[in-house]
Write a protein that holds these residues in place. Structure first.
Motif, PDB file in Angstrom:
ATOM      1  N   PHE A  58     -44.004  43.424 -12.186  1.00 41.90           N
ATOM      2  CA  PHE A  58     -44.324  42.716 -11.053  1.00 41.90           C
ATOM      3  C   PHE A  58     -45.423  42.668 -11.529  1.00 41.90           C
ATOM      4  CE2 PHE A  58     -39.742  44.696  -9.672  1.00 41.90           C
ATOM      5  CZ  PHE A  58     -39.844  43.531  -9.297  1.00 41.90           C
ATOM      6  N   LYS A  59     -46.157  41.249 -10.795  1.00 38.21           N
ATOM      7  CA  LYS A  59     -47.542  40.821 -10.917  1.00 38.21           C
ATOM      8  C   LYS A  59     -48.216  41.481  -8.624  1.00 38.21           C
ATOM      9  CE  LYS A  59     -51.860  40.407 -12.687  1.00 38.21           C
ATOM     10  NZ  LYS A  59     -52.474  40.149 -13.513  1.00 38.21           N
ATOM     11  N   GLU A  60     -48.545  42.257  -9.068  1.00 40.51           N
ATOM     12  CA  GLU A  60     -48.668  41.611  -7.653  1.00 40.51           C
ATOM     13  C   GLU A  60     -47.492  41.747  -6.309  1.00 40.51           C
ATOM     14  OE1 GLU A  60     -52.152  39.513  -6.669  1.00 40.51           O
ATOM     15  OE2 GLU A  60     -53.336  41.461  -8.326  1.00 40.51           O
ATOM     16  N   SER A  61     -46.406  42.472  -6.710  1.00 40.05           N
ATOM     17  CA  SER A  61     -45.451  42.213  -6.154  1.00 40.05           C
ATOM     18  C   SER A  61     -44.364  40.263  -6.454  1.00 40.05           C
ATOM     19  CB  SER A  61     -44.995  42.783  -4.525  1.00 40.05           C
ATOM     20  OG  SER A  61     -45.565  42.318  -3.669  1.00 40.05           O
ATOM     21  N   ASN A  62     -45.216  40.228  -6.778  1.00 37.33           N
ATOM     22  CA  ASN A  62     -44.718  38.948  -7.436  1.00 37.33           C
ATOM     23  C   ASN A  62     -43.421  38.894  -8.817  1.00 37.33           C
ATOM     24  OD1 ASN A  62     -45.818  37.233  -5.317  1.00 37.33           O
ATOM     25  ND2 ASN A  62     -47.135  36.926  -6.621  1.00 37.33           N
ATOM     26  N   PRO A  63     -42.158  38.595  -8.820  1.00 39.01           N
ATOM     27  CA  PRO A  63     -41.906  39.331 -10.009  1.00 39.01           C
ATOM     28  C   PRO A  63     -42.514  38.275 -11.478  1.00 39.01           C
ATOM     29  CG  PRO A  63     -40.344  38.129  -8.667  1.00 39.01           C
ATOM     30  CD  PRO A  63     -41.615  37.993  -8.230  1.00 39.01           C
ATOM     31  N   VAL A  64     -42.556  38.615 -12.942  1.00 39.49           N
ATOM     32  CA  VAL A  64     -43.247  37.895 -13.276  1.00 39.49           C
ATOM     33  C   VAL A  64     -42.094  37.615 -14.375  1.00 39.49           C
ATOM     34  CG1 VAL A  64     -44.799  37.661 -15.474  1.00 39.49           C
ATOM     35  CG2 VAL A  64     -45.062  39.589 -13.446  1.00 39.49           C
ATOM     36  N   TYR A  65     -41.759  36.086 -14.745  1.00 34.30           N
ATOM     37  CA  TYR A  65     -40.863  35.392 -15.944  1.00 34.30           C
ATOM     38  C   TYR A  65     -41.821  35.195 -17.375  1.00 34.30           C
ATOM     39  CZ  TYR A  65     -38.237  35.793 -11.440  1.00 34.30           C
ATOM     40  OH  TYR A  65     -37.700  36.043 -10.376  1.00 34.30           O
ATOM     41  N   ARG A  66     -40.502  35.246 -18.348  1.00 31.70           N
ATOM     42  CA  ARG A  66     -41.005  34.835 -19.313  1.00 31.70           C
ATOM     43  C   ARG A  66     -40.973  33.559 -19.338  1.00 31.70           C
ATOM     44  NH1 ARG A  66     -36.415  37.383 -21.072  1.00 31.70           N
ATOM     45  NH2 ARG A  66     -37.541  39.849 -21.542  1.00 31.70           N
TER      46      ARG A  66
END
Lengths: 78, 150
Positions: A58-66
């Motif tokens: 996560f980046k500041e509660s946002n899911p991080v995708y490939r």
């Protein structure tokens, strides 16, 4: 002779090895690019997530995708 | 081999291991100072100090290596290693205890470790430093006192 090896050669070898190892693993030390979802579309972000483990990145509660298509969330330790 | 010689070999081996660890981590940080600063800025509690810490941490690590390499300051280097590793371990423990999300700031080979593994890794090196300190103090105690009173 024995003292010279212990006091000079061995420490010098250890220093060279440590610096060499740092350069050899340099790539592992760099953050990778992932993508988060924003109202204006996918936004590239830099992350340190190792892409292994049980959890999700996560980046500041946002899911991080490939991918820019926001598929396959990058993994994190926990 | 006498026990004194054996202790000296153990101390030298630990000194080399600690030196290699600090050179490895300091070189990794100095190669990408901007990335190190970016990571520090994401860390809880210490983010306001990121611009100072990006220089202070690798500098402290290299100073400790210097102390470990100079025979006269070897003991000081061992204490400094123990304290620096201890501070880092306490910081990780505090972050794990009081923060939900912990950003990764470990690089190189160490990036293969989770934060909990990192605590174990640091604990092992702290134990090594402590062993070297104890052996060093034992060696100093065993040394005959200077009898010259002139």
């Amino acid at each position: 002779m024995k003292t010279t090896v212990l006091k000079i050669v061995l420490p010098a070898f250890a220093i060279v090895m440590a610096v060499g190892l740092a350069f050899a693993t340099e790539e592992n030390n760099l953050p990778v690019t992932g993508y988060i979802s924003t109202p204006s579309g996918p936004l590239p972000v830099q992350t340190d997530c190792p892409d292994t483990g049980q959890g999700y990145c996560f980046k500041e509660s946002n899911p991080v995708y490939r991918t820019m298509a926001l598929e396959n969330q990058i993994r994190d330790w926990e | 081999m006498s026990s004194k010689n054996f202790n000296n070999y153990i101390i030298s081996a630990i000194k080399l291991l600690l030196g290699m660890l600090f050179i490895y981590t300091a070189t990794g940080k100095l190669m990408h100072l901007d990335i190190f600063q970016m990571r520090l800025e994401q860390m809880p509690y210490i983010s306001p100090l990121a611009s100072s810490l990006k220089w202070l941490v690798p500098f402290a690590e290299l100073v400790i290596v210097g102390l470990l390499l100079i025979g006269k300051y070897r003991a000081l280097g061992m204490y400094a290693s123990f304290i620096l590793l201890g501070l880092f371990t306490m910081y990780i423990m505090a972050v794990l205890r009081f923060n939900e999300h912990v950003p990764c700031s470990c690089g190189g080979v160490l990036s293969a470790l989770s934060w909990r593994d990192h605590i174990l890794f640091n604990g092992a090196f702290m134990l090594l430093a402590l062993t070297a300190i104890r052996l060093s103090r034992k060696g100093n105690k065993d040394k005959p006192q200077n009898q010259n009173t002139t």
